[in-house]
Design an enzyme around this catalytic site. Structure first.
Site, PDB file in Angstrom:
ATOM      1  N   ARG A  53     -17.976 -15.383  -0.006  1.00  0.00           N
ATOM      2  CA  ARG A  53     -16.852 -14.992  -0.712  1.00  0.00           C
ATOM      3  C   ARG A  53     -17.471 -13.938  -1.771  1.00  0.00           C
ATOM      4  O   ARG A  53     -16.855 -13.198  -2.221  1.00  0.00           O
ATOM      5  CB  ARG A  53     -15.935 -15.881  -0.853  1.00  0.00           C
ATOM      6  N   TYR A 106       3.410   5.525  -0.627  1.00  0.00           N
ATOM      7  CA  TYR A 106       3.412   4.469   0.572  1.00  0.00           C
ATOM      8  C   TYR A 106       4.630   3.254   0.168  1.00  0.00           C
ATOM      9  O   TYR A 106       4.352   2.847  -0.936  1.00  0.00           O
ATOM     10  CB  TYR A 106       1.964   3.872   0.899  1.00  0.00           C
ATOM     11  N   ASP A 179      -4.490   6.917  -5.504  1.00  0.00           N
ATOM     12  CA  ASP A 179      -4.574   6.537  -4.108  1.00  0.00           C
ATOM     13  C   ASP A 179      -5.362   7.709  -3.316  1.00  0.00           C
ATOM     14  O   ASP A 179      -4.369   8.600  -3.206  1.00  0.00           O
ATOM     15  CB  ASP A 179      -3.231   6.071  -3.674  1.00  0.00           C
ATOM     16  N   LYS A 204      -7.593   3.889   7.157  1.00  0.00           N
ATOM     17  CA  LYS A 204      -7.215   5.054   7.611  1.00  0.00           C
ATOM     18  C   LYS A 204      -8.389   5.770   7.933  1.00  0.00           C
ATOM     19  O   LYS A 204      -9.172   5.607   8.941  1.00  0.00           O
ATOM     20  CB  LYS A 204      -6.314   5.743   6.606  1.00  0.00           C
TER      21      LYS A 204
HETATM   22  N1  PLP Z   1      -1.897   3.338   0.586  1.00  0.00           N
HETATM   23  C1  PLP Z   1      -1.455   4.490   1.491  1.00  0.00           C
HETATM   24  C2  PLP Z   1      -1.588   5.812   1.173  1.00  0.00           C
HETATM   25  C3  PLP Z   1      -1.170   3.939   2.630  1.00  0.00           C
HETATM   26  O1  PLP Z   1      -0.970   4.925   3.695  1.00  0.00           O
HETATM   27  C4  PLP Z   1      -1.369   2.567   3.067  1.00  0.00           C
HETATM   28  C5  PLP Z   1      -0.979   1.853   4.468  1.00  0.00           C
HETATM   29  O2  PLP Z   1      -0.412   2.414   5.269  1.00  0.00           O
HETATM   30  C6  PLP Z   1      -1.781   1.685   2.032  1.00  0.00           C
HETATM   31  C7  PLP Z   1      -2.204   2.225   0.967  1.00  0.00           C
HETATM   32  C8  PLP Z   1      -2.138   0.110   2.490  1.00  0.00           C
HETATM   33  O3  PLP Z   1      -3.153  -0.161   2.916  1.00  0.00           O
HETATM   34  P1  PLP Z   1      -3.480  -1.325   4.037  1.00  0.00           P
HETATM   35  O4  PLP Z   1      -2.343  -1.263   5.108  1.00  0.00           O
HETATM   36  O5  PLP Z   1      -4.728  -1.137   4.701  1.00  0.00           O
HETATM   37  O6  PLP Z   1      -3.316  -2.540   3.347  1.00  0.00           O
END
Ligand code: PLP
Length: 384
Positions: A53, A106, A179, A204
């Site tokens: 961890r 998101y 992000d 992604k």
């Molecule tokens: N940020 C964006 C732009 C996303 O599209 C997503 C998920 O779809 C996330 C963060 C969250 O990521 P995760 O699904 O890997 O937890």
């Protein structure tokens, strides 16, 4: 460590953190599954590794790769994008602090702030982050502790001016977080534009093959990095060795994949823009997109996501359920094309809020298949 000859983005993607294994010469660094490490006398750790961890060589390799690609001093990888966001937010915020969030982000980011951190005393305000004047006014009215920017945004592909927002944040003493999931460092480098922190859902494009969930935080500030690192260890939302290795492997082809995703998405956007059944296309590469010039300045390509509005919610649902090559599924950024109906899928949790997505909108994650096959599939689905 980075191979000295690796300087350019594509070279770093292949080599950063990926030196051949020292003991065997294996060109691909091994996956280290061990949860614990032999000590040479009590506390005699070899290379600092003690317990899975707190540290793992495969995770270290991924973190070195992520830091190099975003141009940051520190990178931390997590079990998911939301685990990464949570660690960063808890490291940066205290009860009583407020977050100014883009109103087109998101849905899970909104949910994390509103429903998890909110009850712990973190305030939340939303703003049209792509409207720099509106952000300036919102910050002047009450300076937040943190600005959360998603650009291009999910799913309406709005473009926010990272450099201008970084300046606003600096003047107000607010941390600016970007992000960078949609653009990836192959197309956009927020830290170089003045942002303080980059977060990713590596699930992604970075992973790139729809086979591993993960997240990352990249930043330069040593003190904040120490806090994020402490939470990674003390809370434990780390990426497992196999997840870290798969993400590392995906990243090696990020540069070529992003070019191909962008080329195919540009063709899809142009095709849909001229289509009689389509009311509106959202793609920053189109000259008609309100953020086109800004995107051309701050990105080196327009990415692989295209959203489209049909004439009604019913038409949008029918279209999303009628494609054959585009698979109806959540998520995005893999080599295969996906179609998503945000209102009932990825963004169902923000229905009825400021961040709700219009019911006419369908989001396409354009993959790396043949352009002609993609266009033929969209055409048949629009005729259903
Ligand atoms: N940020 C964006 C732009 C996303 O599209 C997503 C998920 O779809 C996330 C963060 C969250 O990521 P995760 O699904 O890997 O937890």
């Amino acid at each position: 460590m980075t191979t000295p000859a690796a300087r350019g983005f594509a070279s770093l993607a292949v080599h950063a953190g990926q030196e051949p294994d020292e003991s065997t010469g294996a060109v691909i660094p091994p996956v280290h599954f061990s949860t614990t490490y032999a000590q040479d006398g009590i506390g005699g750790l070899r290379q600092g590794y003690e317990y899975g961890r707190s540290g793992n060589p495969t995770r270290t390799a991924l973190q070195a790769q992520l830091a190099a690609l975003e141009g940051g001093a520190h990178a931390f990888s997590f079990a998911s994008g939301l685990a990464a966001e949570d660690a960063l937010l808890r490291a940066a915020l205290q009860p009583g602090d407020e977050v100014l969030l883009g109103n087109d982000v998101y849905g899970g980011t909104y949910r994390l702030l509103a429903r998890v951190l909110g009850p712990w005393g973190v305030g939340l305000r939303t703003v049209a982050m792509s409207d720099t004047d509106a952000v300036r006014a919102a910050v002047a009215a009450a300076p937040p502790r943190l600005l959360w920017v998603e650009t291009p945004s999910n799913p309406l592909l709005r473009i926010s001016d990272i450099a201008a927002l970084a300046e606003i944040g600096r003047e107000a003493g607010a941390l600016v977080v970007v992000d960078n999931t949609f653009a990836t460092p192959a197309l956009q480098q927020p830290l170089a534009l003045g942002a303080d922190v980059v977060v990713h859902s590596t699930t992604k494009y970075l992973g790139g093959h729809s086979d591993v969930v993960g997240g990352a935080v990249v930043l330069n500030d040593d003190a904040l990095a120490a806090e994020v690192g402490f939470l990674q260890f003390a809370v434990g939302g780390v990426s497992g060795p196999m997840d870290a290795w798969l993400t590392t492997r995906g990243i090696k082809t990020l540069d070529v994949r992003m070019r191909r995703h962008s080329e195919n998405a540009a063709s899809v956007a142009a095709f849909l823009e001229g289509h009689e059944r389509v009311a509106r296309v959202y793609y920053p590469g189109l000259a008609a997109h309100p953020g086109h010039e800004l995107a051309a300045r701050q990105m080196s390509g327009f990415g692989g996501i295209v959203s489209v509005a049909l004439e009604s919610g019913e038409a949008a649902r029918r279209f999303a359920e009628s494609t054959r090559l585009f698979t109806l599924a959540e998520s995005l950024g893999g080599v295969e094309s996906l179609v998503n109906y945000p209102d009932a899928m990825t963004h169902a949790s923000v229905r009825g809020t400021d961040a709700a997505v219009p019911v006419e909108v369908v989001r396409l994650s354009v993959g790396i298949e043949d352009e002609a096959d993609l266009l033929a599939d969209l055409e048949q689905a629009l005729q259903v």
